[in-house]
Write an enzyme that holds these catalytic residues in place. Structure first.
Site, PDB file in Angstrom:
ATOM      1  N   GLY A  54       5.408  -8.704   5.185  1.00 25.21           N
ATOM      2  CA  GLY A  54       4.564  -8.819   4.009  1.00 25.21           C
ATOM      3  C   GLY A  54       3.490  -7.745   3.911  1.00 25.21           C
ATOM      4  O   GLY A  54       2.988  -7.249   4.912  1.00 25.21           O
ATOM      5  N   LYS A  95       4.244   3.095  13.016  1.00 25.82           N
ATOM      6  CA  LYS A  95       4.815   3.769  14.183  1.00 25.82           C
ATOM      7  C   LYS A  95       5.706   2.806  14.951  1.00 25.82           C
ATOM      8  O   LYS A  95       5.454   1.594  14.986  1.00 25.82           O
ATOM      9  CB  LYS A  95       3.703   4.275  15.110  1.00 25.82           C
ATOM     10  CG  LYS A  95       2.833   5.350  14.482  1.00 25.82           C
ATOM     11  CD  LYS A  95       1.757   5.796  15.442  1.00 25.82           C
ATOM     12  CE  LYS A  95       0.868   6.866  14.792  1.00 25.82           C
ATOM     13  NZ  LYS A  95      -0.226   7.290  15.697  1.00 25.82           N
ATOM     14  N   ASN A 114      11.055 -11.675  -1.436  1.00 23.53           N
ATOM     15  CA  ASN A 114      10.106 -12.717  -1.799  1.00 23.53           C
ATOM     16  C   ASN A 114       9.172 -12.225  -2.914  1.00 23.53           C
ATOM     17  O   ASN A 114       9.375 -11.159  -3.476  1.00 23.53           O
ATOM     18  CB  ASN A 114       9.325 -13.151  -0.553  1.00 23.53           C
ATOM     19  CG  ASN A 114       9.120 -14.657  -0.497  1.00 23.53           C
ATOM     20  OD1 ASN A 114       8.743 -15.264  -1.498  1.00 23.53           O
ATOM     21  ND2 ASN A 114       9.378 -15.239   0.662  1.00 23.53           N
ATOM     22  N   HIS A 151       2.149  12.154  -7.176  1.00 26.12           N
ATOM     23  CA  HIS A 151       1.457  13.121  -8.032  1.00 26.12           C
ATOM     24  C   HIS A 151       0.934  14.270  -7.169  1.00 26.12           C
ATOM     25  O   HIS A 151       0.662  14.085  -5.979  1.00 26.12           O
ATOM     26  CB  HIS A 151       0.279  12.443  -8.753  1.00 26.12           C
ATOM     27  CG  HIS A 151       0.689  11.240  -9.534  1.00 26.12           C
ATOM     28  ND1 HIS A 151       1.085  11.311 -10.849  1.00 26.12           N
ATOM     29  CD2 HIS A 151       0.774   9.927  -9.187  1.00 26.12           C
ATOM     30  CE1 HIS A 151       1.392  10.100 -11.278  1.00 26.12           C
ATOM     31  NE2 HIS A 151       1.207   9.236 -10.283  1.00 26.12           N
TER      32      HIS A 151
END
Length: 203
Positions: free
Chosen positions: A140, A178, A83, A113
């Site tokens: 989402g 988790k 989506n 980084h």
């Protein structure tokens, strides 16, 4: 090794050297055309995505806008759907299996980084691959971090930050993400929480 070879090997590399900047620019041009495609021309979406991504199945659809760094470092399986606002930083390889469903605002990061500021300010960065199995639904606003493997038949709850591997047949959620339980045969008859299907052709 040049910087691209170092990047693909998961070693520290500099992203502006050895043609990497030019490769990202070429990807940005394709992404721009894809994201600006008029909604009346949606039939062109699969063809355009196949020209951006390294490998796809026959059936693929991503709702614009979509962003990635290189494109050729992303492989997705058959029946892939994502989506709006999918972002993939494909410095490291991103491999996604069949029947993936990705909700809005999902980010998959292989790039990172160094922690120490002196090391970080040197300009070196790295990419660690991400692998996602078959039949995975990612909720989402999920963020998937470098080096993660998500198994087959997994559901990742919305808003999760996935920092560690998730095993097959799991529901996992949270920051950090988790496992909260396994998916079982009992789950088959429900379409949402405790609401049972009232049709028979879902099986």
């Amino acid at each position: 090794m040049d910087q691209k070879e170092r990047m693909l090997a998961g070693l520290p590399y500099k992203a502006w050297l050895d043609g990497l900047g030019e490769e990202r620019l070429e990807c940005k041009k394709k992404i721009y055309d894809f994201n600006m495609l008029p909604p009346t021309e949606r039939r062109k979406v699969p063809e355009m995505l196949k020209a951006i991504l390294g490998k796809t199945g026959d059936t693929i659809f991503i709702e614009a806008p979509f962003h990635c760094d290189y494109g050729w470092n992303i492989e997705v399986g058959e029946n892939f759907f994502a989506n709006y606002n999918l972002t993939i930083l494909d410095v490291g390889k991103v491999t996604i299996g069949e029947n993936a469903q990705i909700a809005p605002n999902v980010s998959i990061y292989t790039a990172g980084h160094p922690i120490h500021p002196d090391s970080r300010n040197s300009g070196y960065e790295y990419g660690i691959p991400v692998t996602i199995g078959d039949n995975v639904w990612i909720g989402g606003n999920t963020v998937i971090m470098p080096g993660v493997t998500i198994g087959d038949n997994v559901v990742i709850g919305g808003g999760s930050v996935v920092t560690k591997d998730i095993p097959d047949w799991s529901i996992a959620v949270g920051n950090p993400c988790k496992v909260i339980r396994k998916i079982t045969e009992e789950d088959r008859k429900y379409y949402y929480k405790d609401r049972e299907f009232d049709v028979e052709d879902y099986k």
